[in-house]
Design a protein around this motif. Structure first.
Motif, PDB file in Angstrom:
ATOM      1  N   ILE A 106     -17.852  84.552  37.229  1.00  0.00           N
ATOM      2  CA  ILE A 106     -16.642  85.133  36.710  1.00  0.00           C
ATOM      3  C   ILE A 106     -16.556  86.552  37.390  1.00  0.00           C
ATOM      4  CG2 ILE A 106     -15.289  86.066  34.538  1.00  0.00           C
ATOM      5  CD1 ILE A 106     -16.165  83.506  33.207  1.00  0.00           C
ATOM      6  N   THR A 107     -17.455  87.026  37.249  1.00  0.00           N
ATOM      7  CA  THR A 107     -17.658  88.619  37.880  1.00  0.00           C
ATOM      8  C   THR A 107     -17.094  88.466  39.522  1.00  0.00           C
ATOM      9  OG1 THR A 107     -19.110  89.378  36.447  1.00  0.00           O
ATOM     10  CG2 THR A 107     -18.898  90.512  38.501  1.00  0.00           C
ATOM     11  N   ALA A 108     -17.660  87.412  40.067  1.00  0.00           N
ATOM     12  CA  ALA A 108     -17.202  87.408  41.430  1.00  0.00           C
ATOM     13  C   ALA A 108     -15.788  87.148  41.691  1.00  0.00           C
ATOM     14  CB  ALA A 108     -18.121  86.359  42.100  1.00  0.00           C
ATOM     15  N   LEU A 109     -15.274  86.023  40.772  1.00  0.00           N
ATOM     16  CA  LEU A 109     -14.132  85.490  41.106  1.00  0.00           C
ATOM     17  C   LEU A 109     -13.110  86.759  40.702  1.00  0.00           C
ATOM     18  CD1 LEU A 109     -13.929  82.529  38.916  1.00  0.00           C
ATOM     19  CD2 LEU A 109     -13.647  82.489  41.455  1.00  0.00           C
ATOM     20  N   GLU A 110     -13.254  87.684  39.857  1.00  0.00           N
ATOM     21  CA  GLU A 110     -12.205  88.686  39.472  1.00  0.00           C
ATOM     22  C   GLU A 110     -12.478  89.905  40.565  1.00  0.00           C
ATOM     23  OE1 GLU A 110     -12.631  89.960  35.630  1.00  0.00           O
ATOM     24  OE2 GLU A 110     -11.973  87.959  34.630  1.00  0.00           O
ATOM     25  N   ALA A 111     -13.681  89.957  41.244  1.00  0.00           N
ATOM     26  CA  ALA A 111     -13.996  90.957  42.060  1.00  0.00           C
ATOM     27  C   ALA A 111     -13.268  90.675  43.358  1.00  0.00           C
ATOM     28  CB  ALA A 111     -15.453  91.325  42.278  1.00  0.00           C
ATOM     29  N   ARG A 112     -13.345  89.506  43.702  1.00  0.00           N
ATOM     30  CA  ARG A 112     -12.776  88.946  44.813  1.00  0.00           C
ATOM     31  C   ARG A 112     -11.180  89.024  44.920  1.00  0.00           C
ATOM     32  NH1 ARG A 112     -14.291  86.313  49.704  1.00  0.00           N
ATOM     33  NH2 ARG A 112     -13.008  87.171  51.203  1.00  0.00           N
ATOM     34  N   ALA A 113     -10.770  88.927  43.705  1.00  0.00           N
ATOM     35  CA  ALA A 113      -9.190  88.619  43.449  1.00  0.00           C
ATOM     36  C   ALA A 113      -8.626  90.106  43.694  1.00  0.00           C
ATOM     37  CB  ALA A 113      -8.765  88.312  42.166  1.00  0.00           C
ATOM     38  N   LEU A 114      -9.571  91.184  43.432  1.00  0.00           N
ATOM     39  CA  LEU A 114      -9.183  92.626  43.515  1.00  0.00           C
ATOM     40  C   LEU A 114      -9.454  93.062  44.794  1.00  0.00           C
ATOM     41  CD1 LEU A 114      -9.941  93.944  39.847  1.00  0.00           C
ATOM     42  CD2 LEU A 114      -7.787  93.137  40.865  1.00  0.00           C
ATOM     43  N   GLY A 115     -10.000  92.368  45.492  1.00  0.00           N
ATOM     44  CA  GLY A 115     -10.301  92.946  46.936  1.00  0.00           C
ATOM     45  C   GLY A 115     -11.799  93.429  47.277  1.00  0.00           C
ATOM     46  N   TYR A 116     -12.662  93.081  46.156  1.00  0.00           N
ATOM     47  CA  TYR A 116     -14.224  93.476  46.300  1.00  0.00           C
ATOM     48  C   TYR A 116     -14.934  92.241  47.022  1.00  0.00           C
ATOM     49  CZ  TYR A 116     -12.816  97.886  43.697  1.00  0.00           C
ATOM     50  OH  TYR A 116     -12.036  98.952  43.182  1.00  0.00           O
ATOM     51  N   HIS A 117     -16.074  92.637  47.562  1.00  0.00           N
ATOM     52  CA  HIS A 117     -16.868  91.620  48.225  1.00  0.00           C
ATOM     53  C   HIS A 117     -18.217  91.562  47.632  1.00  0.00           C
ATOM     54  CE1 HIS A 117     -13.752  93.154  51.074  1.00  0.00           C
ATOM     55  NE2 HIS A 117     -13.444  91.852  51.075  1.00  0.00           N
ATOM     56  N   VAL A 118     -18.602  92.751  47.544  1.00  0.00           N
ATOM     57  CA  VAL A 118     -20.217  92.884  46.730  1.00  0.00           C
ATOM     58  C   VAL A 118     -20.324  93.541  45.230  1.00  0.00           C
ATOM     59  CG1 VAL A 118     -22.454  93.547  47.401  1.00  0.00           C
ATOM     60  CG2 VAL A 118     -20.499  93.117  49.451  1.00  0.00           C
ATOM     61  N   PRO A 119     -20.100  92.534  44.265  1.00  0.00           N
ATOM     62  CA  PRO A 119     -20.570  93.176  43.010  1.00  0.00           C
ATOM     63  C   PRO A 119     -22.056  93.708  43.180  1.00  0.00           C
ATOM     64  CG  PRO A 119     -19.647  91.082  42.839  1.00  0.00           C
ATOM     65  CD  PRO A 119     -19.787  91.309  44.282  1.00  0.00           C
ATOM     66  N   LYS A 129     -19.064  90.275  56.915  1.00  0.00           N
ATOM     67  CA  LYS A 129     -17.430  90.443  57.089  1.00  0.00           C
ATOM     68  C   LYS A 129     -16.775  89.094  57.623  1.00  0.00           C
ATOM     69  CE  LYS A 129     -17.344  95.351  57.539  1.00  0.00           C
ATOM     70  NZ  LYS A 129     -16.876  96.475  58.414  1.00  0.00           N
ATOM     71  N   GLU A 130     -17.472  88.545  58.459  1.00  0.00           N
ATOM     72  CA  GLU A 130     -17.023  87.201  58.948  1.00  0.00           C
ATOM     73  C   GLU A 130     -17.197  86.032  57.878  1.00  0.00           C
ATOM     74  OE1 GLU A 130     -17.117  84.164  62.799  1.00  0.00           O
ATOM     75  OE2 GLU A 130     -18.838  85.385  62.141  1.00  0.00           O
ATOM     76  N   ARG A 131     -18.092  86.166  57.039  1.00  0.00           N
ATOM     77  CA  ARG A 131     -18.400  85.245  56.067  1.00  0.00           C
ATOM     78  C   ARG A 131     -17.307  85.601  55.087  1.00  0.00           C
ATOM     79  NH1 ARG A 131     -23.487  85.594  52.068  1.00  0.00           N
ATOM     80  NH2 ARG A 131     -22.712  84.227  50.341  1.00  0.00           N
ATOM     81  N   MET A 132     -16.982  86.722  54.778  1.00  0.00           N
ATOM     82  CA  MET A 132     -15.799  86.892  53.854  1.00  0.00           C
ATOM     83  C   MET A 132     -14.234  86.802  54.357  1.00  0.00           C
ATOM     84  SD  MET A 132     -17.048  88.096  50.716  1.00  0.00           S
ATOM     85  CE  MET A 132     -18.309  86.628  51.326  1.00  0.00           C
ATOM     86  N   LYS A 133     -14.337  86.278  55.903  1.00  0.00           N
ATOM     87  CA  LYS A 133     -13.153  85.797  56.252  1.00  0.00           C
ATOM     88  C   LYS A 133     -12.281  87.016  56.544  1.00  0.00           C
ATOM     89  CE  LYS A 133     -13.352  81.007  55.197  1.00  0.00           C
ATOM     90  NZ  LYS A 133     -13.972  80.742  56.326  1.00  0.00           N
ATOM     91  N   LEU A 134     -12.783  88.431  56.784  1.00  0.00           N
ATOM     92  CA  LEU A 134     -11.895  89.419  56.884  1.00  0.00           C
ATOM     93  C   LEU A 134     -11.437  89.693  58.196  1.00  0.00           C
ATOM     94  CD1 LEU A 134     -14.026  92.218  55.007  1.00  0.00           C
ATOM     95  CD2 LEU A 134     -12.383  90.879  53.933  1.00  0.00           C
ATOM     96  N   HIS A 135     -11.901  88.700  59.156  1.00  0.00           N
ATOM     97  CA  HIS A 135     -11.200  88.802  60.649  1.00  0.00           C
ATOM     98  C   HIS A 135     -10.036  87.949  60.325  1.00  0.00           C
ATOM     99  CE1 HIS A 135     -13.634  85.158  60.038  1.00  0.00           C
ATOM    100  NE2 HIS A 135     -12.970  84.769  61.270  1.00  0.00           N
ATOM    101  N   GLU A 136      -9.593  87.052  59.373  1.00  0.00           N
ATOM    102  CA  GLU A 136      -8.488  86.351  59.102  1.00  0.00           C
ATOM    103  C   GLU A 136      -7.589  86.951  58.211  1.00  0.00           C
ATOM    104  OE1 GLU A 136      -9.619  82.549  57.856  1.00  0.00           O
ATOM    105  OE2 GLU A 136     -10.958  82.174  59.631  1.00  0.00           O
ATOM    106  N   LYS A 137      -8.038  87.506  57.311  1.00  0.00           N
ATOM    107  CA  LYS A 137      -7.247  88.311  55.941  1.00  0.00           C
ATOM    108  C   LYS A 137      -8.079  89.205  55.613  1.00  0.00           C
ATOM    109  CE  LYS A 137      -4.132  87.253  52.198  1.00  0.00           C
ATOM    110  NZ  LYS A 137      -3.462  88.219  52.395  1.00  0.00           N
ATOM    111  N   ARG A 138      -7.892  90.538  55.552  1.00  0.00           N
ATOM    112  CA  ARG A 138      -8.233  91.490  54.968  1.00  0.00           C
ATOM    113  C   ARG A 138      -7.847  91.968  53.488  1.00  0.00           C
ATOM    114  NH1 ARG A 138      -8.231  96.715  58.878  1.00  0.00           N
ATOM    115  NH2 ARG A 138      -8.530  95.569  61.098  1.00  0.00           N
ATOM    116  N   ASP A 139      -6.571  91.862  53.300  1.00  0.00           N
ATOM    117  CA  ASP A 139      -5.928  92.354  51.878  1.00  0.00           C
ATOM    118  C   ASP A 139      -5.942  90.929  50.925  1.00  0.00           C
ATOM    119  OD1 ASP A 139      -4.048  90.911  53.093  1.00  0.00           O
ATOM    120  OD2 ASP A 139      -2.486  92.442  52.905  1.00  0.00           O
TER     121      ASP A 139
END
Length: 508
Positions: A93-106, A307-317
């Motif tokens: 749940i922490t990760a789901l909420e963090a990612r929804a807000l733009g965080y990648h590493v809790p 960063k590639e694993r987080m797909k930041l090259h496709e969508k950052r925001d």
């Protein structure tokens, strides 16, 4: 070499815009709520020419630092449930909420084994004192984070659990030999590394059994960050330092030089307070040949892969319109409450220990969460929800004789008394973990009343060992809303406490 930044000063934003920072961890001011969190991460992603990784200390859930998100019990509270699945759910749940807000590493889980009851800074942040249990819960928590789309970060390598000094304030040392480290400190790290954890955070602590250089903390030790972490334990992920502004580093090594030494030791991400100084020092070290260019490329490749694993090259925001459907949902809060209920641990006495129609005097120590919420007010409201006539007296953490006099004057009107302390674990604070001797006079006054006396700690359980005069002792582990609700349910007989303490408490 890419690194992160920990405070917003005049030189930070230009460095973001110039592509000189690889990631962000904020240390003031943090986003106040979920809306400003999304604005914060999206704005900086748009300003940077390169995708940024966002890290944050969401140890007790995103709601611990950002209002409107879900807040859980502490890691020690999770350990008290006896169910590793609870750690998994908290991580997920922490990760789901963090990612929804733009965080990648809790920056969790904490993998320190808290074998020292006098530890002022790890304490309830640890899953407990048993290395195997800490490993089991740490792996489960990390798996929850990784499966929900973020990257877990185990800390503080190679172990901060057996110190009686806060590395935010001084440079600690762990003097044990290597055999002891293999049997205790390293067990959770080995297990999480074998399970594929993405990040490991270094500790600003001296470990002479691994590196005998006097005064050299793990963060700056090649023998520890490269020899032990990578060569011996086989870690292939990203090594990130703890904040370089902590006094264990800042009081002993100049800014710039400290970051260069961390890079030489093997750190990939360096959390620096003075980013321009650190940047210039690192560039100079590369140009002079002190840091080999291949060393930089190795770290850069690891970070770019993340960063590639987080797909930041496709969508950052992130989509601000989708936040409400993920962050702080009723389902997430119910899961947090379920876990909090399982964690409630009666260390002594019996329940119910309070009555809905009795004359209760509740002495509550004032405290404020990082979000600004005043936990003593939350507790008072919860108590009054069960017993509307409860007399709630707030006292300061350093309250002494004057507060004790107030308590003594109000005791005759009560038929039961309650003492609630929050015993927060806080960086840089001398009273971290409940070190507030002034409160003991209040406890003595309550004990002398000879009325049924209950004491609750919504933080460090070790303070309860100094409250031996109380008839009932309840460890509630954290001051989140769900822990406060669950503790009151126990006290008024609506919930049977089923938790078991994952640590030994001296005096009990």
């Amino acid at each position: 070499m890419l690194w992160s930044y920990t405070d917003w000063t005049s030189d930070a934003l230009p460095m973001v815009e110039a592509g000189e920072l690889g990631g962000i961890i904020s240390r003031g001011p943090r986003p106040a709520n979920v809306q400003t969190a999304v604005e914060f991460t999206n704005d900086l992603q748009h300003r940077s020419p390169l995708p940024l990784l966002f890290l944050e200390d969401f140890e007790f859930g995103v709601g611990y630092l950002i209002r409107g998100a879900t807040e859980f019990s502490s890691a020690m509270g999770l350990g008290a449930t006896g169910e590793a699945q609870c750690a998994y759910e908290a991580g997920r749940i922490t990760a789901l909420e963090a990612r929804a807000l733009g965080y990648h590493v809790p920056i969790v889980p904490v993998l320190d084994v808290n074998v020292n009851p006098a530890n002022p800074i790890i304490n309830v942040r640890s899953f407990g004192e048993d290395p195997e249990k800490v490993a089991e819960f740490g792996v489960a928590f990390a798996r929850g984070i990784e499966e929900a789309g973020c990257m877990a970060c185990g800390k503080h390598f190679p172990g901060h659990g057996d110190t009686d000094v806060d590395s935010h304030r001084q440079l600690p040392a762990v003097p044990h030999d290597r055999a002891r480290m293999d049997a205790v400190e390293l067990v959770p790290f080995k297990r999480c590394i074998d399970a594929g954890i993405s990040f490991i955070m270094s500790a600003h602590i001296v470990f002479p059994a691994v590196d005998p250089m006097p005064g050299l903390p793990a963060t700056l030790s090649r023998k520890i960050l490269t020899g032990l972490l990578r060569d011996e334990l086989g870690f292939e992920g990203i090594c990130v330092t703890d904040a370089m502004s902590m006094r264990a580093i800042a009081d002993n090594f100049p800014a710039g030089e400290a970051e260069v030494r961390a890079a030489e030791a093997g750190a990939d991400f360096i959390l620096c307070m003075e980013p321009r100084v650190a940047y210039d020092a690192l560039v100079a070290a590369v140009k002079s040949g002190r840091i080999d260019l291949e060393r930089v490329r190795t770290s850069a490749a690891r970070i770019l892969a993340a960063k590639e694993r987080m797909k930041l090259h496709e969508k950052r925001d992130v989509d601000a319109g989708a936040v409400a459907s993920v962050v702080g949902t009723d389902a997430h809060r119910e899961k947090a409450l379920e876990i909090a209920r399982k964690s409630m641990t009666l260390l002594r006495g019996e329940t119910p220990c309070l009555r809905p129609d009795g004359k209760l005097l509740a002495v509550i120590v004032r405290t404020k969460r990082p979000t600004g919420i005043e936990s003593h007010e939350v507790l008072a409201a919860e108590l009054k929800g069960h017993n509307p006539s409860a007399d709630c007296l707030f006292v300061d953490e350093q309250a002494g004789a004057d507060a004790a006099v107030q308590v003594e004057r109000r005791i005759p009107e009560a038929d039961r008394v309650l003492f609630a302390t929050f015993a927060r674990v806080e960086a840089y604070k001398e009273t971290s973990g409940g070190r507030a001797p002034a409160q003991e006079e209040i406890v003595r006054v309550l004990a002398r009343s000879e009325k049924p006396f209950t004491a609750i700690s919504f933080g460090s359980p070790y303070v309860l060992g100094r409250l031996g005069t109380a008839h009932n002792l309840l460890a509630a582990w954290h001051d989140s809303d769900v822990c406060i609700q669950a503790a009151c349910e126990v006290c008024f007989g609506k919930l049977k406490p089923a938790g078991e303490s994952p640590v030994t408490i001296p005096g009990l």
